[in-house]
Design an enzyme around this catalytic site. Sequence first.
Site, PDB file in Angstrom:
ATOM      1  N   LYS A   1      34.714 101.509  16.579  1.00 14.30           N
ATOM      2  CA  LYS A   1      33.222 101.645  16.928  1.00 14.30           C
ATOM      3  C   LYS A   1      32.746 101.159  18.292  1.00 14.30           C
ATOM      4  O   LYS A   1      31.463 101.153  18.327  1.00 14.30           O
ATOM      5  CB  LYS A   1      32.322 100.797  15.925  1.00 14.30           C
ATOM      6  CG  LYS A   1      32.454 101.426  14.364  1.00 14.30           C
ATOM      7  CD  LYS A   1      31.581 100.731  13.246  1.00 14.30           C
ATOM      8  CE  LYS A   1      31.926  99.308  13.212  1.00 14.30           C
ATOM      9  NZ  LYS A   1      31.168  98.842  12.223  1.00 14.30           N
TER      10      LYS A   1
ATOM     11  N   LYS B   1      32.822  98.086  19.189  1.00 16.07           N
ATOM     12  CA  LYS B   1      32.064  96.856  18.969  1.00 16.07           C
ATOM     13  C   LYS B   1      33.202  95.606  19.018  1.00 16.07           C
ATOM     14  O   LYS B   1      34.238  95.847  18.490  1.00 16.07           O
ATOM     15  CB  LYS B   1      31.423  96.816  17.616  1.00 16.07           C
ATOM     16  CG  LYS B   1      30.156  97.672  17.258  1.00 16.07           C
ATOM     17  CD  LYS B   1      29.815  97.317  16.056  1.00 16.07           C
ATOM     18  CE  LYS B   1      28.301  96.897  15.951  1.00 16.07           C
ATOM     19  NZ  LYS B   1      27.969  96.610  14.700  1.00 16.07           N
TER      20      LYS B   1
END
Length: 132
Positions: free
Chosen positions: A44, A46
């Site tokens: 993602k 992240k």
Amino acid sequence: MKKVITYGTFDLLHWGHINLLKRAKELGDYLIVGLSSDEFNQIKNKKSYHSYENRKLILEAIRYVDEVIPENNWEQKIDDIKKHNVDIFVMGDDWKGKFDFLKDYCEVVYLPRTVGISTSKIKKDLFSVKNG
């Protein structure tokens, strides 16, 4: 017993997270948290400050949370709902509509975000303090 599930990274835990978990737990009897694994966070794009293991430890210490399971990919939600006999899926309203496909398997509830706080805001504030 009414089971509720929510998902997230839950890094840099703050009162917005606690509000979400508390309100999710109030919808049922048993709250399951699908916690994004470190590998899933990479997918993602992240980066968590705390490792999966430490974020899991923190979540398990919160009285509203009954169980923490790993979230390894976007596609696992239907399987998790079936496997754990989930009645209600909960997410913040910033995701409104994105998980409506789960309505075939359980009730879907989008809760309002807590105003004035987010992990992104904390990271931004810490960065500005560090870089003055």
